[in-house]
Design a protein around this motif. Structure first.
Motif, PDB file in Angstrom:
ATOM      1  N   ASP A   7       0.838  -1.204   0.000  1.00  0.00           N
ATOM      2  CA  ASP A   7       0.000   0.000   0.000  1.00  0.00           C
ATOM      3  C   ASP A   7       0.879   1.262   0.000  1.00  0.00           C
ATOM      4  O   ASP A   7       1.688   1.419  -0.873  1.00  0.00           O
ATOM      5  N   GLN A   8       0.703   2.085   1.024  1.00  0.00           N
ATOM      6  CA  GLN A   8       1.432   3.357   1.067  1.00  0.00           C
ATOM      7  C   GLN A   8       2.684   3.262   1.948  1.00  0.00           C
ATOM      8  O   GLN A   8       3.063   4.237   2.607  1.00  0.00           O
ATOM      9  N   ALA A   9       3.302   2.108   1.930  1.00  0.00           N
ATOM     10  CA  ALA A   9       4.497   1.929   2.765  1.00  0.00           C
ATOM     11  C   ALA A   9       5.435   0.894   2.151  1.00  0.00           C
ATOM     12  O   ALA A   9       5.040   0.109   1.286  1.00  0.00           O
ATOM     13  N   LEU A  10       6.679   0.952   2.583  1.00  0.00           N
ATOM     14  CA  LEU A  10       7.649  -0.094   2.234  1.00  0.00           C
ATOM     15  C   LEU A  10       7.793  -0.967   3.477  1.00  0.00           C
ATOM     16  O   LEU A  10       7.935  -0.442   4.586  1.00  0.00           O
ATOM     17  N   GLU A  11       7.747  -2.254   3.272  1.00  0.00           N
ATOM     18  CA  GLU A  11       7.849  -3.150   4.418  1.00  0.00           C
ATOM     19  C   GLU A  11       9.120  -3.973   4.342  1.00  0.00           C
ATOM     20  O   GLU A  11       9.408  -4.589   3.307  1.00  0.00           O
ATOM     21  N   ILE A  12       9.864  -3.940   5.427  1.00  0.00           N
ATOM     22  CA  ILE A  12      11.046  -4.803   5.535  1.00  0.00           C
ATOM     23  C   ILE A  12      10.659  -5.902   6.513  1.00  0.00           C
ATOM     24  O   ILE A  12      10.536  -5.656   7.717  1.00  0.00           O
ATOM     25  N   ARG A  13      10.424  -7.089   5.972  1.00  0.00           N
ATOM     26  CA  ARG A  13       9.954  -8.201   6.813  1.00  0.00           C
ATOM     27  C   ARG A  13      11.107  -9.142   7.160  1.00  0.00           C
ATOM     28  O   ARG A  13      12.139  -9.121   6.491  1.00  0.00           O
ATOM     29  N   GLU A  14      10.843  -9.948   8.137  1.00  0.00           N
ATOM     30  CA  GLU A  14      11.822 -10.978   8.535  1.00  0.00           C
ATOM     31  C   GLU A  14      13.193 -10.364   8.799  1.00  0.00           C
ATOM     32  O   GLU A  14      14.219 -10.903   8.380  1.00  0.00           O
TER      33      GLU A  14
END
Lengths: 165, 117
Positions: A7-14
């Motif tokens: 959506d309106q964000a960058l996600e850094i997972r794990e």
């Protein structure tokens, strides 16, 4: 670790605890503190030393503005980094969500940190281009890894911003 | 008129004299014009210097944002910085050049302003 647009964000997972710790260190690393080399790099001269008046006025009027600008960027990312205060298991992986509105602040803060670290340790061009160097060993090696990791994040943010425009 | 010629004239002549070749017919008319400091000011260059830490893609983005250059032109300047150690991004009056340098420093690029001489 996995990075994606959500959506309106960058996600850094794990994010494993080691990389999460490196991210937590961005605001701290961006401060020149006791490193004159880092201070000199972040607030470089606007002209040759012969232009004495220009350089003197710059220090009085422009440097404080730049300091405020850089401080504002690090404050913004500091708020985002509060997500990394993992409350669950101590060594669990985390997720960091960077709102798209904060991407400029992230680019700026990551750049401050990279430049300050590189100036402090006086990394050579050769070292900065050697991406296969082992991060293990000395504090210097770890700092080089930090510069490269922050650069990788910058690249990703830039790519996402370009795709967004 | 090229910058160099303009500059030389501005340096040595702050008055402009117009005289007619056939002065025997009537007295020459002499007009004087005061040159403002802006008129005689020589142009300045905004120069960006190479820095092994800043990413090439980041530098290109900054050139696009600060100068409004299209991507191709921004990349050309970025590569010039990378290969030659420096690139002149803009030339013009000092005040505007200083503003550009301030913006570039805001993005943490190594930028300076210098006289065109």
């Amino acid at each position: 670790m996995e990075i994606c647009r959500q959506d309106q964000a960058l996600e850094i997972r794990e994010l494993d605890p080691f990389l999460a710790e490196l991210l937590r260190q961005v605001p701290e690393s961006a401060q020149p503190k006791d490193s004159p080399a880092a201070e000199e790099r972040l607030f470089s001269a606007p002209a040759a030393p012969e232009e004495k008046d220009l350089c003197a006025e710059w220090k009085v009027y422009v440097v404080p503005e730049l300091r405020r600008l850089f401080q504002s960027a690090t404050e913004t990312i500091r708020q985002d980094l509060e997500q990394l205060q993992c409350t669950g298991k101590p060594f669990a992986n985390c997720t960091l969500r960077i709102p798209l509105a904060h991407t400029d602040a992230w680019l700026n803060a990551l750049n401050q940190a990279r430049l300050a670290i590189a100036a402090t340790y006086q990394f050579s061009d050769h070292e900065l281009c050697d991406h296969y160097r082992s991060p293990l060993g000395s504090r210097r090696d770890l700092s080089l890894f930090q510069v490269n990791f922050y650069g990788f994040l910058q690249e990703f943010i830039l790519r996402e911003m370009e795709g967004n425009s | 008129m090229g910058w160099l010629r303009w500059k030389e004239e501005a340096k040595f002549a702050t008055t402009m004299v117009i005289d007619f070749p056939d002065a025997a017919l009537e007295a020459p008319t002499i007009e004087k014009k005061e040159a403002t400091s802006q008129e005689i000011e020589i142009p300045w260059n905004v120069v960006v210097h190479n820095d092994p830490v800043n990413l090439m893609s980041y530098v290109t983005m900054v050139f696009q944002r600060v100068f409004g250059y299209p991507r191709e032109r921004a990349e050309k300047h970025m590569l010039e910085v990378h290969r030659n150690g420096r690139s002149i991004l803009w030339s013009g009056v000092r005040e505007r050049g200083e503003l550009y340098v301030q913006q570039l420093h805001g993005y943490l690029l190594l930028a300076t302003i210098e006289k065109t001489v």
